[in-house]
Design a protein around this motif. Structure first.
Motif, mmCIF file in Angstrom:
data_model
loop_
_atom_site.group_PDB
_atom_site.id
_atom_site.type_symbol
_atom_site.label_atom_id
_atom_site.label_comp_id
_atom_site.label_asym_id
_atom_site.label_seq_id
_atom_site.Cartn_x
_atom_site.Cartn_y
_atom_site.Cartn_z
ATOM 1 N N MET A 2 0.854 -1.205 0.000
ATOM 2 C CA MET A 2 0.000 0.000 0.000
ATOM 3 C C MET A 2 0.885 1.248 0.000
ATOM 4 O O MET A 2 1.858 1.315 0.735
ATOM 5 C CB MET A 2 -0.863 0.009 1.277
ATOM 6 N N PRO A 3 0.517 2.233 -0.828
ATOM 7 C CA PRO A 3 1.362 3.437 -0.862
ATOM 8 C C PRO A 3 1.309 4.169 0.476
ATOM 9 O O PRO A 3 0.298 4.115 1.182
ATOM 10 C CB PRO A 3 0.734 4.275 -1.974
ATOM 11 N N LEU A 4 2.389 4.861 0.787
ATOM 12 C CA LEU A 4 2.495 5.550 2.076
ATOM 13 C C LEU A 4 1.529 6.714 2.187
ATOM 14 O O LEU A 4 1.242 7.219 3.283
ATOM 15 C CB LEU A 4 3.944 6.041 2.241
ATOM 16 N N GLY A 5 0.977 7.150 1.036
ATOM 17 C CA GLY A 5 0.077 8.317 1.050
ATOM 18 C C GLY A 5 -1.132 8.109 1.937
ATOM 19 O O GLY A 5 -1.631 9.061 2.566
ATOM 20 N N ILE A 6 -1.636 6.850 1.997
ATOM 21 C CA ILE A 6 -2.867 6.626 2.762
ATOM 22 C C ILE A 6 -2.670 6.836 4.256
ATOM 23 O O ILE A 6 -3.383 7.629 4.875
ATOM 24 C CB ILE A 6 -3.442 5.237 2.434
ATOM 25 N N PRO A 7 -1.689 6.162 4.898
ATOM 26 C CA PRO A 7 -1.504 6.490 6.322
ATOM 27 C C PRO A 7 -1.131 7.953 6.544
ATOM 28 O O PRO A 7 -1.545 8.555 7.537
ATOM 29 C CB PRO A 7 -0.382 5.547 6.768
ATOM 30 N N ALA A 8 -0.344 8.536 5.608
ATOM 31 C CA ALA A 8 0.050 9.941 5.775
ATOM 32 C C ALA A 8 -1.191 10.821 5.795
ATOM 33 O O ALA A 8 -1.335 11.715 6.647
ATOM 34 C CB ALA A 8 0.984 10.376 4.649
ATOM 35 N N PHE A 9 -2.123 10.526 4.824
ATOM 36 C CA PHE A 9 -3.342 11.319 4.812
ATOM 37 C C PHE A 9 -4.148 11.108 6.086
ATOM 38 O O PHE A 9 -4.651 12.053 6.704
ATOM 39 C CB PHE A 9 -4.193 10.962 3.587
ATOM 40 N N LEU A 10 -4.261 9.834 6.509
ATOM 41 C CA LEU A 10 -4.987 9.540 7.751
ATOM 42 C C LEU A 10 -4.382 10.296 8.931
ATOM 43 O O LEU A 10 -5.087 10.841 9.779
ATOM 44 C CB LEU A 10 -4.947 8.041 8.045
ATOM 45 N N GLY A 11 -3.060 10.328 8.966
ATOM 46 C CA GLY A 11 -2.371 11.037 10.046
ATOM 47 C C GLY A 11 -2.735 12.508 10.058
ATOM 48 O O GLY A 11 -2.978 13.094 11.126
ATOM 49 N N THR A 12 -2.794 13.123 8.865
ATOM 50 C CA THR A 12 -3.167 14.533 8.801
ATOM 51 C C THR A 12 -4.590 14.734 9.307
ATOM 52 O O THR A 12 -4.862 15.639 10.103
ATOM 53 C CB THR A 12 -3.070 15.044 7.352
ATOM 54 N N ALA A 13 -5.511 13.875 8.840
ATOM 55 C CA ALA A 13 -6.904 13.985 9.290
ATOM 56 C C ALA A 13 -6.988 13.861 10.803
ATOM 57 O O ALA A 13 -7.683 14.625 11.477
ATOM 58 C CB ALA A 13 -7.758 12.912 8.617
#
Lengths: 254, 254, 254, 254, 254
Positions: C1-12
């Motif tokens: 899974m690309p790192l963008g998903i947890p990164a986005f979740l972290g921002t949210a």
């Protein structure tokens, strides 16, 4: 250098800038509110004088109201770092002019003159005790508004934020330009310039709004507000000669 | 390690830091507002004494006003953790000095002396009942300002946020340095140092502003404010000897 | 899974967490302000009793002040969910103790006793009408502070935010661990643990601060504040026996 | 499609959502504060009636207090869009019931009855002028609380934000699902469902909290608050028959 | 161009937009609160007239109340930039109409008429001094509300933010479209259009809410509020002829 670093820096800048914009805006808006309350209380003041002093003493009402207009102009000038006692001959008697010269804080001296004048009206029984207390509350409001404006004027916003923002913006530009080396340069240059200009512009606006009493375009429009107060008060008093509404050729109203 | 992790950490730090900056700034600004209201109420207090006490009793007005100046200095010293009863001989009678020694809270003791003095003026009929109530309101304001400053002084900001921020900043630096292994090291080192220094600096500023009564440069400028109050009050009283405006050689005003 | 998903979740998570931290802090700080105003009004109350009751009636002043100390202790205990009528024998007469047993809300009953006592002083002409009104205002402040504390105590923070945060943090950890499969596992495990621990810690702190009257370490320090009020009031009354300042062996002050 | 687009959309959603959550929470909390102040002022009202009316007139105190309980119930029902005049026979005389039928705004009519009743007590000299003014202030507070609740009820939150959020969330889900085509589908589906469900849930919660007087679970607990007021007031009056504390089988308190 | 640049720009836009949305909403909500307080004070005003004027003087109460309704309509029209003296014949006597023509600020002139009328009632001893002071406080509230609305109307929100946002949104669209060149164009075009439309829509909404007195759909519903005040006041006075509740065919209430 990967693009992530300037992107992260940009996010950090946005967040801290947003904090700074909020605080600056609050100072600027609070300054505007203070002068708004001076407008309200000035009108209330004249209406109270007209409805409380009995038997009616037009001379005292006029003297106190004109002295109050002088107070507005004096406070406005003092906040802009100019001489608070200048150009007040139109509104104050010579005797009053002499008295306020003795104090450092000219507008406080004018307020004292009005307070003591109203106390004299009480002694002469032209005011009953309750009306005296009520008028006194309005004078307290003027004292508070004056002190609140002085507070904003004299409290320096912590400079650390400004240094951080400048440093971060420079760093952002540098890392971004390194990251963009691969893109064709005829596109990169204007992009960098526009983004950095936008950040510095925002930071500059925030810094100016932080100091809403500094004779700058983003300043509180004190000259215009004092003009409005003067017109309103003179019309409430039924004066014939009323100044014109201040119009302006320039974009900003001072 | 992919750059996404430190970038995400950086965003999280920015958001939490922004929360902390806001709260610290609010405490600092509230502290400044409290002392601003003390300035306003002090001037109002003297103007009210001058306009309410009838027949005029200059001696009492002077005694009460000087005692009030003592209250300001005492509160300022107590908030900085120093002895609240020191250096007050200039403003208080010997009798008063003895009385305030008996209480833990020196400035509360001074306020009690003024409250009882004003009650005595009421008994001697130098104040009418309404003026008494009005002056009492001003004394209530002093009591509130005093209590609000003590509240800020005694309430510790939850430390969890601080620990979280420190941990996150360290983690950020570590993961960032691992991610940047591929970049030439002569560039990586200063970049890391500057970013981490900036974060710690901001966090430090916030921590200092949280405690606006701690004898630090970001402190509320209480010494300077008390000086202003003393000058204003003495000039309103028509005193000859007035202290000089506090000037400072250093960057910050205490 | 690309790192963008947890990164986005972290921002949210950071953004929503920041919202929750702000609201929790506001509740906590409001609770502290309410008790701060109780401190201020308590001192004002005794000063007003001493300056308004004429001829001086030390016995009534003492009875009312002690009953007020009982009110503070009772409110503090009731907010922590304990019996509001316990341990008050020291401050209340037996007659008073009997009367407050009849009402559900013990501190309201104590406030009623003081209100009626002061009304009786007015009937006996030991208070003039204006002082009566002024004292009544202070009693209104106590009633307001009491109601505001009860409001914070009884209003549950919407639980949706909490569920969202928990869900998002779990999801974040899961997606992050999948994204980091490629990194050497001896580094991944502690990193995940530290980040998730930090998030849960912050969320926990926020949840505790939401309920500032719950007998927890982040609680408003009501026992300590009541102790301060008791010392201040007894010293203002000139009492010989004054309780010691509350010191504590543990980190937090209750 | 690169993952950057849904990630960016997600950030934008978080920021706007955070704005909306803040404003909704503020409305909800303000609604709660308004009813909190009604509780405080109701208790104060009865205490003032008991301490100001002289010689004591238990019948009038009881009539006014019961009419005030009717006002609370009527306001609570009107805010929920129900008939404000229903179920008030227990608290109002038949004569009063007839009078309030003539006005659109039932609770305003009840407040007018109490205001005129208190004015009649003043005429009969059972209240002195100062107590009349003081009680009038409490009635002004009721009028303000009533108007503030009506303001929240009648002011529609701008719908643009809601449309933007819905649009952005749909767009986010679509772009995210396109970006995730490469991941194994048995993982993608639940992830998308959970994230989108979380966003819609948060948006829904915010929308409900915006309208705190709508007979929904997130509603201000007006029935329970009116019950508390009724118990408190009746116990202050020494009534024998007091309603039970409202308990509830369901999760939320209305 | 890497996708990081538009993504970063989007984040910056979100943060600054969020700041602007907050400030605009605050202005809009403050405007609504001001008119909410006018509603409350108007009702209070009539209740006070009915309960303070003794012996009852229905004619004066009616004249003052109708003049007050005229004040509401006049203020509402003036804030929308229309003639403040139009359509007032229904509520004002011819004599009053002549007097207000002499002043620039029509609503201030109406307020002066009411203030002097009430002062005359005091002179004729139909009001006692305390009731006079109390009614005067309500008039001060009207003066404040009037001035606060004028402040919001006359203070221009700093335009820098708007320019920054427009610039950033354009830049965002351009860089995003360059970054997305690789994606199939039949998908790229609608995505770009929707995102840019959403941003401009939000910015537009914020700009409109900034000016809540501008005859726009997002305007404060002053016509409807004045209608409510007129109905409430006339029913409190027991008037037979009451205007209908304002219903509207369009989506927004003016």
């Amino acid at each position: 250098m990967p693009l992530g670093i300037p992107a992260f820096l940009g996010t950090a800048i946005s967040v801290i800038l947003s904090f700074k914009l909020n605080q600056s805006y609050d100072r600027w808006w609070e300054a505007r509110k203070i002068w708004g309350s001076i407008v309200n209380d000035s009108r209330t003041f004249v209406l109270q004088l007209q409805s409380f002093i009995y038997p009616v003493d037009q001379h005292s009402i006029r003297t106190i109201s004109f002295r109050h207009i002088a107070w507005c102009h004096s406070l406005s000038r003092a906040l802009r770092g100019k001489d608070g006692a200048a150009h007040l001959e139109e509104y104050l008697s010579e005797q009053d002019m002499l008295k306020i010269q003795k104090q450092n804080n000219k507008h406080l001296a004018i307020l004292q003159l009005n307070t003591l004048h109203i106390a004299k009206l009480r002694e002469e029984d032209k005011l009953n005790v309750f009306s005296h207390v009520q008028l006194n509350n309005t004078l307290v409001n003027f004292s508070n508004a004056m002190g609140m404006a002085e507070r904003i004027k004299s409290t320096v916003f912590p400079v650390t934020y400004r240094y951080f923002l400048h440093l971060a913006i420079y760093l952002f530009i540098i890392t971004l330009s390194i990251s963009l080396r691969d893109i064709e340069s005829y596109f990169e240059i204007p992009l960098l310039m526009v983004i950095s200009a936008a950040f510095f512009l925002l930071e500059k606006t925030a810094s100016h709004m932080e100091n809403p009493f500094s004779d700058l375009p983003t300043d509180t429009a004190m000259t215009s507000i004092c003009n409005t107060i003067e017109i309103n008060l003179k019309q409430l008093l039924g004066e014939e000669k009323v100044p014109d509404v201040l119009t302006t050729d320039t974009f900003y109203i001072m």
